[in-house]
Design an enzyme around this catalytic site. Structure first.
Site, PDB file in Angstrom:
ATOM      1  N   LYS A 115       3.699  10.219  -7.498  1.00  0.00           N
ATOM      2  CA  LYS A 115       3.841   9.959  -8.937  1.00  0.00           C
ATOM      3  C   LYS A 115       5.277  10.161  -9.405  1.00  0.00           C
ATOM      4  CE  LYS A 115      -0.822  10.524 -10.696  1.00  0.00           C
ATOM      5  NZ  LYS A 115      -1.760  11.256 -11.521  1.00  0.00           N
ATOM      6  N   LYS A 207      -4.699   1.679  -2.878  1.00  0.00           N
ATOM      7  CA  LYS A 207      -5.820   2.213  -3.654  1.00  0.00           C
ATOM      8  C   LYS A 207      -5.993   1.431  -4.964  1.00  0.00           C
ATOM      9  CE  LYS A 207      -5.355   6.051  -5.932  1.00  0.00           C
ATOM     10  NZ  LYS A 207      -5.056   7.425  -6.337  1.00  0.00           N
ATOM     11  N   LYS A 210      -5.422   2.468 -11.987  1.00  0.00           N
ATOM     12  CA  LYS A 210      -5.204   1.941 -13.339  1.00  0.00           C
ATOM     13  C   LYS A 210      -3.740   1.577 -13.553  1.00  0.00           C
ATOM     14  CE  LYS A 210      -6.866   6.405 -14.731  1.00  0.00           C
ATOM     15  NZ  LYS A 210      -7.806   7.048 -15.591  1.00  0.00           N
TER      16      LYS A 210
END
Ligand code: TYM
Length: 344
Positions: A115, A207, A210
């Site tokens: 992230k 994966k 969103k």
């Protein structure tokens, strides 16, 4: 050995589109577990602000995840549905656990590395200590089981390490305050079934998420039947027919993913699904998958829409859930403070 009450806890971030990965990896299991366990399901809004959020969008997302929980069939009267920021003890316990966890443990967290990317100096401290807040969420309720997708496995291992270190560091005080040998149970991750890691429909090695810029990579909770059909028909495949045996899915990530999705939606094993579709073309299988996905997801989408139109009801559910969550949290937090040696 200290005996703990069996309790399930899990959470979902209110950060935009809920998708099929969230459903199959976690939320569908929440529904199953409520038949056999006492469950606490949280909308983790404190986690959401570890990256920037627009206040209006955040408010809408909190209500949307709440609506999704109810629409899939979680009973907010029998179980607890609430948003994290209404129970101050989450942040309070997180602080105590910040002082138990080690920097080296956090430095190993792969999701933080993904992230933060190259901009590591510039992300919030919240993003870095996120897994400790997650451990606090679970341990605050002394949860024994935590249904999550595969991507949360490392965070669950950390939560267990933190629980164990607290139990050891404060062992004498835990015993002296009448809590037996261990205060926190070691929470067990529930990561099972054919769709613990649902992959992107555009690339079977990534994966489903969103944050993927392509909406065609995922099926959203709010997609209508036509959109679901289009996304599945356009999903990437390979030129071979489907295999009849599970071994034939090796090195075929897209086939493996679609078969896994079908299996999870119908509560069957992948091997069983291949018995039906093995040897056939993707086009036939995709038609069946469209029918199944629409049949399962469309009622959820329409119920969510209905619930989202009644934000007063949603807010009542959250207020009631928070009041009940607070009772458990407050009692456990008083005990933690006592164990640690705080006065008052
Ligand atoms: P979040 O909000 O990213 O995702 C919610 C749940 O959905 C699962 N999931 C998936 N499962 C299968 N395939 C996928 N492609 C996929 N994408 C997401 C996640 O594993 C998760 O179970 N840190 C957590 C939220 C959290 C939490 C907690 C969970 C905060 N505190 C305490 C359990 C217990 C998260 O970011 O989930």
């Amino acid at each position: 050995m200290t005996q703990f009450v069996q309790r399930v806890f899990s959470g979902v971030q209110p950060t935009g589109n809920l998708h099929l990965g969230n459903y199959l990896g976690a939320i569908a299991k929440f529904v199953e577990l409520q038949k056999t366990h006492e469950c606490v399901y949280c909308i983790v809004d404190l986690h959401a602000i570890t990256v920037p959020q627009k206040p209006e969008t955040l408010r809408a997302s909190i209500r949307e995840v709440t609506a999704a929980y109810i629409a899939v069939g979680i009973d907010p009267k029998k179980h607890i549905i609430f948003n994290q920021s209404q129970v101050a003890e989450h942040a309070e316990l997180a602080w105590v656990l910040n002082c138990v966890a080690r920097v080296g443990w956090l430095n190993r967290m792969t999701q933080f590395k993904e992230k933060a990317g190259k901009d590591r100096e510039n992300v919030s401290i919240g993003l870095y200590v996120y897994p400790i807040l997650m451990a606090a969420d679970i341990l605050l309720y002394k949860a024994t089981q935590v249904p999550v997708g595969e991507d949360q496995k490392q965070h669950l291992e950390l939560a267990r390490d933190i629980a164990q270190k607290f139990n050891l560091d404060y062992g004498e005080s835990i015993a002296a305050t009448g809590h037996g040998e261990a205060f926190f149970p070691l929470p067990e991750p529930l990561i099972q079934g054919p769709a613990t890691r649902v992959m992107s429909l555009r690339d079977g090695t990534k994966k489903m998420s969103k944050s993927d810029p392509s909406d065609y990579s995922r099926i959203n909770f709010t997609d209508d039947a036509d959109t679901i059909a289009q996304k599945i028909r356009k999903a990437k495949t390979d030129p071979e027919p489907l295999p009849s045996e599970i071994e034939g899915l090796g090195n075929r990530p897209e086939a493996d993913n679609l078969i896994g999705i079908y299996a999870a939606l119908e509560n069957r094993s992948k091997a069983d699904v291949l018995q039906t579709f093995g040897g056939g073309q993707f086009s036939t299988f995709k038609n069946a998958l469209v029918d199944l996905a629409v049949a399962k997801l469309e009622p959820i989408a329409s119920e969510m829409k209905r619930l989202c139109a009644d934000s007063a009801y949603i807010d009542d559910v959250l207020a009631d859930g928070a009041a009940r969550a607070r009772e458990i949290a407050a009692a456990n937090m008083i005990a933690v403070k006592n164990i640690v040696g705080f006065v008052g």
